[in-house]
Design an enzyme around this catalytic site. Structure first.
Site, PDB file in Angstrom:
ATOM      1  N   TYR A   1      20.491 -22.276  29.630  1.00  0.00           N
ATOM      2  CA  TYR A   1      19.864 -21.729  30.844  1.00  0.00           C
ATOM      3  C   TYR A   1      18.411 -22.190  30.925  1.00  0.00           C
ATOM      4  CZ  TYR A   1      18.390 -18.280  34.356  1.00  0.00           C
ATOM      5  OH  TYR A   1      17.885 -17.663  35.477  1.00  0.00           O
TER       6      TYR A   1
ATOM      7  N   THR B   1      19.272  -7.703  40.098  1.00  0.00           N
ATOM      8  CA  THR B   1      20.341  -8.239  40.955  1.00  0.00           C
ATOM      9  C   THR B   1      21.669  -8.021  40.229  1.00  0.00           C
ATOM     10  OG1 THR B   1      20.338 -10.411  39.900  1.00  0.00           O
ATOM     11  CG2 THR B   1      18.810 -10.123  41.757  1.00  0.00           C
TER      12      THR B   1
ATOM     13  N   ASP C   1      28.158 -19.921  49.447  1.00  0.00           N
ATOM     14  CA  ASP C   1      28.444 -19.342  48.126  1.00  0.00           C
ATOM     15  C   ASP C   1      29.859 -19.751  47.738  1.00  0.00           C
ATOM     16  OD1 ASP C   1      28.831 -17.231  45.922  1.00  0.00           O
ATOM     17  OD2 ASP C   1      26.871 -16.651  46.670  1.00  0.00           O
TER      18      ASP C   1
ATOM     19  N   ASP D   1      30.457 -24.804  46.789  1.00  0.00           N
ATOM     20  CA  ASP D   1      30.288 -24.784  45.335  1.00  0.00           C
ATOM     21  C   ASP D   1      29.260 -25.864  45.028  1.00  0.00           C
ATOM     22  OD1 ASP D   1      30.439 -25.264  42.588  1.00  0.00           O
ATOM     23  OD2 ASP D   1      32.584 -24.820  42.512  1.00  0.00           O
TER      24      ASP D   1
ATOM     25  N   ARG E   1      25.050 -12.669  47.475  1.00  0.00           N
ATOM     26  CA  ARG E   1      24.506 -11.474  46.823  1.00  0.00           C
ATOM     27  C   ARG E   1      23.154 -11.808  46.181  1.00  0.00           C
ATOM     28  NH1 ARG E   1      28.048 -10.572  41.283  1.00  0.00           N
ATOM     29  NH2 ARG E   1      26.704 -11.897  40.034  1.00  0.00           N
TER      30      ARG E   1
ATOM     31  N   ASN F   1      19.420 -21.868  45.428  1.00  0.00           N
ATOM     32  CA  ASN F   1      19.295 -20.592  44.707  1.00  0.00           C
ATOM     33  C   ASN F   1      20.425 -20.346  43.717  1.00  0.00           C
ATOM     34  OD1 ASN F   1      18.648 -17.535  44.499  1.00  0.00           O
ATOM     35  ND2 ASN F   1      20.738 -17.600  45.309  1.00  0.00           N
TER      36      ASN F   1
END
Ligand code: NDP
Length: 267
Positions: A159, A196, A38, A61, A17, A88
């Site tokens: 993050y 997203t 994914d 993963d 996604r 990504n």
């Protein structure tokens, strides 16, 4: 359809996604063979079904060395390696961990988990990419960092730290490969405010969502959020041979956010 990635094998992480999915779709349109990976197996397989021949799904993963090894074995056996890896997959940690995420109170388990996905995942992705690209004679690694890898984010310290480390690791990989004489390039992309599912889940519904969207738009010089395809086009350039002299660089795709200082001053 054109063929900017003709004869290339591309693996994209977190591609079920969002930005990864848009990148997989664009790369396929440009004639790459695309390996969608994914942890969301159902969604990933749906994407691949729509992409038709020369696309396949692998569960990967990015935190798991065993998963990377399995993907590497598969790519070696089927294609003799890989030409493009887009690292990504990433998480903010807001939904995936308990938090909090500010520097004064941050929770150690949450901090570690964000770094495991965002940083260790990219480190493993680069390591396996180098080995797989050497067997194909070269390649391009594209790491998806963030504008948060360039500026501090008080409420998302893990993050921001993980994305800053991705930015720097990209340059280490780029220089290492150049020193070794490998024809492998490595660059980072720094998106911001791309609509997203990652954002969708944080924006809420109804009036609260409208308000949040207005506030976000007010902080973007171009006045609106970007699309996943905006980032995918940047990845396409860096993945293709058009960027054959570009390594260790960073591409901002952020509607102009990083072009100036946020604070308004008189001079
Ligand atoms: P999404 O959450 O929409 O998509 C990311 C995908 O990666 C999801 O399918 C997610 O699964 C998957 N994923 C999560 N953890 C892992 C893992 N351990 N291994 C493999 N896959 C995993 O994110 P975006 O498309 O918005 O973001 C993509 C990248 O771009 C991320 O690295 C993000 O940090 C970066 N970025 C995004 C920005 C934006 O504005 N959207 C801005 C700056 C950077 P699940 O949903 O189950 O977690």
């Amino acid at each position: 359809m054109s063929d900017r990635l003709a004869n290339k094998i591309a693996l994209i992480t977190g591609a079920a996604r969002g930005i990864g999915e848009a990148t997989a779709r664009l790369f396929r349109r440009e004639e790459a063979t695309v390996v969608v990976t994914d942890i969301r197996d159902e969604a990933g397989m749906r994407v691949v079904a729509e992409l038709g021949a020369r696309a396949e799904y692998l569960h990967l993963d990015v935190r798991s060395e065993a998963d990377w090894q399995r993907a590497a074995d598969h790519l070696t056996a089927k294609y003799g390696g890989v030409d493009i890896v887009v690292n990504n997959a990433g998480i903010t940690g807001f939904l995936e961990t308990a938090g909090p995420h500010d520097p004064e109170h941050c929770d150690l388990a949450s901090w570690d988990e964000v770094h495991r996905v965002n940083l260790t995942g990219v480190m493993l992705g680069c390591r396996y990419a180098i080995a797989l690209m050497r067997t194909r004679g070269g390649g391009s690694i594209v790491n998806i960092s963030s504008r948060s890898g360039i500026v501090g984010i008080p409420g998302a310290a893990a993050y921001a730290s993980s994305k800053a480390a991705v930015r720097n690791h990209t340059k280490s990989v780029a220089l290492y490969c150049a020193e070794k004489g490998y024809a492998i390039r490595c660059n980072s992309i720094h998106p911001a405010a791309i609509m997203t599912p990652m954002w969708d889940a944080m924006l809420g519904e109804g009036a609260a969502r409208e308000k949040a969207m207005r506030e976000i738009a007010a902080g973007i010089p171009m006045g609106k959020m970007g699309d996943p395809l905006d980032v995918a086009y940047g990845a396409l350039y860096l993945a293709s041979d058009e960027s054959k002299y570009v390594t260790g660089t960073e591409l901002h795709i952020d509607g102009g956010i990083l072009a100036g200082a946020g604070a308004v001053t008189e001079k």
